[in-house]
Design a protein around this motif. Structure first.
Motif, PDB file in Angstrom:
ATOM      1  N   LEU A  34     -13.024  -1.455 -20.780  1.00 51.72           N
ATOM      2  CA  LEU A  34     -13.427  -0.981 -22.099  1.00 51.72           C
ATOM      3  C   LEU A  34     -14.235  -2.047 -22.838  1.00 51.72           C
ATOM      4  O   LEU A  34     -15.294  -1.761 -23.397  1.00 51.72           O
ATOM      5  CB  LEU A  34     -12.212  -0.584 -22.934  1.00 51.72           C
ATOM      6  CG  LEU A  34     -12.511  -0.098 -24.345  1.00 51.72           C
ATOM      7  CD1 LEU A  34     -13.222   1.237 -24.297  1.00 51.72           C
ATOM      8  CD2 LEU A  34     -11.243  -0.007 -25.150  1.00 51.72           C
TER       9      LEU A  34
ATOM     10  N   PRO B 136      -0.094  -0.680 -22.543  1.00 54.96           N
ATOM     11  CA  PRO B 136      -1.465  -1.072 -22.204  1.00 54.96           C
ATOM     12  C   PRO B 136      -1.534  -1.750 -20.841  1.00 54.96           C
ATOM     13  O   PRO B 136      -0.560  -2.321 -20.371  1.00 54.96           O
ATOM     14  CB  PRO B 136      -1.826  -2.052 -23.323  1.00 54.96           C
ATOM     15  CG  PRO B 136      -0.521  -2.609 -23.768  1.00 54.96           C
ATOM     16  CD  PRO B 136       0.481  -1.504 -23.591  1.00 54.96           C
TER      17      PRO B 136
ATOM     18  N   ALA C 295     -14.496   1.910 -29.665  1.00 52.91           N
ATOM     19  CA  ALA C 295     -13.286   1.765 -28.858  1.00 52.91           C
ATOM     20  C   ALA C 295     -12.296   2.880 -29.166  1.00 52.91           C
ATOM     21  O   ALA C 295     -11.715   3.488 -28.257  1.00 52.91           O
ATOM     22  CB  ALA C 295     -12.646   0.400 -29.102  1.00 52.91           C
ATOM     23  N   PHE C 296     -12.105   3.182 -30.447  1.00 58.11           N
ATOM     24  CA  PHE C 296     -11.202   4.277 -30.822  1.00 58.11           C
ATOM     25  C   PHE C 296     -11.720   5.620 -30.317  1.00 58.11           C
ATOM     26  O   PHE C 296     -10.954   6.446 -29.834  1.00 58.11           O
ATOM     27  CB  PHE C 296     -11.016   4.337 -32.337  1.00 58.11           C
ATOM     28  CG  PHE C 296     -10.078   3.309 -32.883  1.00 58.11           C
ATOM     29  CD1 PHE C 296      -9.070   2.765 -32.120  1.00 58.11           C
ATOM     30  CD2 PHE C 296     -10.212   2.873 -34.188  1.00 58.11           C
ATOM     31  CE1 PHE C 296      -8.206   1.819 -32.622  1.00 58.11           C
ATOM     32  CE2 PHE C 296      -9.349   1.919 -34.706  1.00 58.11           C
ATOM     33  CZ  PHE C 296      -8.351   1.403 -33.926  1.00 58.11           C
TER      34      PHE C 296
ATOM     35  N   SER D  26     -13.706   6.239 -27.719  1.00 64.40           N
ATOM     36  CA  SER D  26     -13.585   6.362 -26.264  1.00 64.40           C
ATOM     37  C   SER D  26     -12.131   6.570 -25.832  1.00 64.40           C
ATOM     38  O   SER D  26     -11.854   7.373 -24.943  1.00 64.40           O
ATOM     39  CB  SER D  26     -14.192   5.151 -25.563  1.00 64.40           C
ATOM     40  OG  SER D  26     -13.489   3.984 -25.884  1.00 64.40           O
ATOM     41  N   THR D  27     -11.196   5.886 -26.470  1.00 65.92           N
ATOM     42  CA  THR D  27      -9.793   6.083 -26.101  1.00 65.92           C
ATOM     43  C   THR D  27      -9.282   7.448 -26.567  1.00 65.92           C
ATOM     44  O   THR D  27      -8.440   8.052 -25.895  1.00 65.92           O
ATOM     45  CB  THR D  27      -8.902   4.959 -26.657  1.00 65.92           C
ATOM     46  OG1 THR D  27      -9.088   4.862 -28.071  1.00 65.92           O
ATOM     47  CG2 THR D  27      -9.247   3.638 -26.008  1.00 65.92           C
TER      48      THR D  27
ATOM     49  N   SER E 240      -1.067  -0.587 -29.801  1.00 62.83           N
ATOM     50  CA  SER E 240      -0.996  -0.084 -28.431  1.00 62.83           C
ATOM     51  C   SER E 240       0.348  -0.396 -27.782  1.00 62.83           C
ATOM     52  O   SER E 240       0.684   0.161 -26.749  1.00 62.83           O
ATOM     53  CB  SER E 240      -2.134  -0.671 -27.584  1.00 62.83           C
ATOM     54  OG  SER E 240      -1.918  -2.033 -27.329  1.00 62.83           O
TER      55      SER E 240
ATOM     56  N   ALA F 109      -7.839  -1.695 -17.883  1.00 62.34           N
ATOM     57  CA  ALA F 109      -8.437  -0.794 -18.869  1.00 62.34           C
ATOM     58  C   ALA F 109      -9.038  -1.593 -20.023  1.00 62.34           C
ATOM     59  O   ALA F 109     -10.111  -1.248 -20.533  1.00 62.34           O
ATOM     60  CB  ALA F 109      -7.399   0.188 -19.385  1.00 62.34           C
ATOM     61  N   SER F 110      -8.372  -2.660 -20.431  1.00 61.84           N
ATOM     62  CA  SER F 110      -8.894  -3.504 -21.502  1.00 61.84           C
ATOM     63  C   SER F 110     -10.182  -4.189 -21.087  1.00 61.84           C
ATOM     64  O   SER F 110     -11.143  -4.255 -21.862  1.00 61.84           O
ATOM     65  CB  SER F 110      -7.866  -4.565 -21.899  1.00 61.84           C
ATOM     66  OG  SER F 110      -6.686  -3.971 -22.344  1.00 61.84           O
TER      67      SER F 110
ATOM     68  N   ALA G 280     -10.545   9.896 -24.003  1.00 62.59           N
ATOM     69  CA  ALA G 280      -9.788   9.711 -22.764  1.00 62.59           C
ATOM     70  C   ALA G 280      -8.417  10.380 -22.884  1.00 62.59           C
ATOM     71  O   ALA G 280      -7.940  11.022 -21.939  1.00 62.59           O
ATOM     72  CB  ALA G 280      -9.631   8.232 -22.446  1.00 62.59           C
ATOM     73  N   GLY G 281      -7.787  10.264 -24.048  1.00 63.15           N
ATOM     74  CA  GLY G 281      -6.502  10.922 -24.276  1.00 63.15           C
ATOM     75  C   GLY G 281      -6.612  12.432 -24.279  1.00 63.15           C
ATOM     76  O   GLY G 281      -5.752  13.134 -23.720  1.00 63.15           O
TER      77      GLY G 281
ATOM     78  N   GLN H 282      -6.990  13.494 -20.671  1.00 69.87           N
ATOM     79  CA  GLN H 282      -5.724  13.439 -19.962  1.00 69.87           C
ATOM     80  C   GLN H 282      -4.790  14.558 -20.380  1.00 69.87           C
ATOM     81  O   GLN H 282      -4.086  15.148 -19.549  1.00 69.87           O
ATOM     82  CB  GLN H 282      -5.043  12.094 -20.188  1.00 69.87           C
ATOM     83  CG  GLN H 282      -5.669  10.979 -19.421  1.00 69.87           C
ATOM     84  CD  GLN H 282      -4.933   9.660 -19.639  1.00 69.87           C
ATOM     85  OE1 GLN H 282      -4.300   9.453 -20.671  1.00 69.87           O
ATOM     86  NE2 GLN H 282      -5.035   8.775 -18.674  1.00 69.87           N
TER      87      GLN H 282
END
Length: 91
Positions: free
Chosen positions: A53, A45, A74-75, A77-78, A24, A49-50, A81-82, A85
């Motif tokens: 999450l 980062p 975690a991967f 969800s991120t 990250s 957010a950490s 989110a990407g 965005q």
């Protein structure tokens, strides 16, 4: 060097292995070099957010007993989110 230390500590805040924090620290700035348009934008980062999450995922899966599933969630969800965005940026 500061981003590396922050990345490791933020990964620990999210109950993730420190190596993920290293990714990250390096990957987002590299992507921003290709896609970004501002010289004055800070990319990396962030602690809130950490924390969000890590606490959100810990309600569903224990990072101590099911670490592989925790990392996959975690991967995922991120990733979404990407995607969200990027879609908002295009629109």
């Amino acid at each position: 060097m500061e981003f590396v230390i922050q990345g490791i500590s933020y990964a620990k805040l999210a109950s993730l292995p420190p190596i993920i924090g290293l990714y990250s620290s390096f990957v987002p700035p590299l992507v921003y070099v290709v896609l970004g348009s501002s010289r004055d934008l800070a990319v990396g980062p962030v602690s809130i957010a950490s924390l969000v999450l890590g606490s959100m995922l810990a309600e569903e899966v224990s990072p101590k007993t099911q670490l592989a599933l925790f990392i996959q969630l975690a991967f995922t969800s991120t990733f979404f989110a990407g995607i969200f965005q990027a879609a908002l940026g295009i629109l």
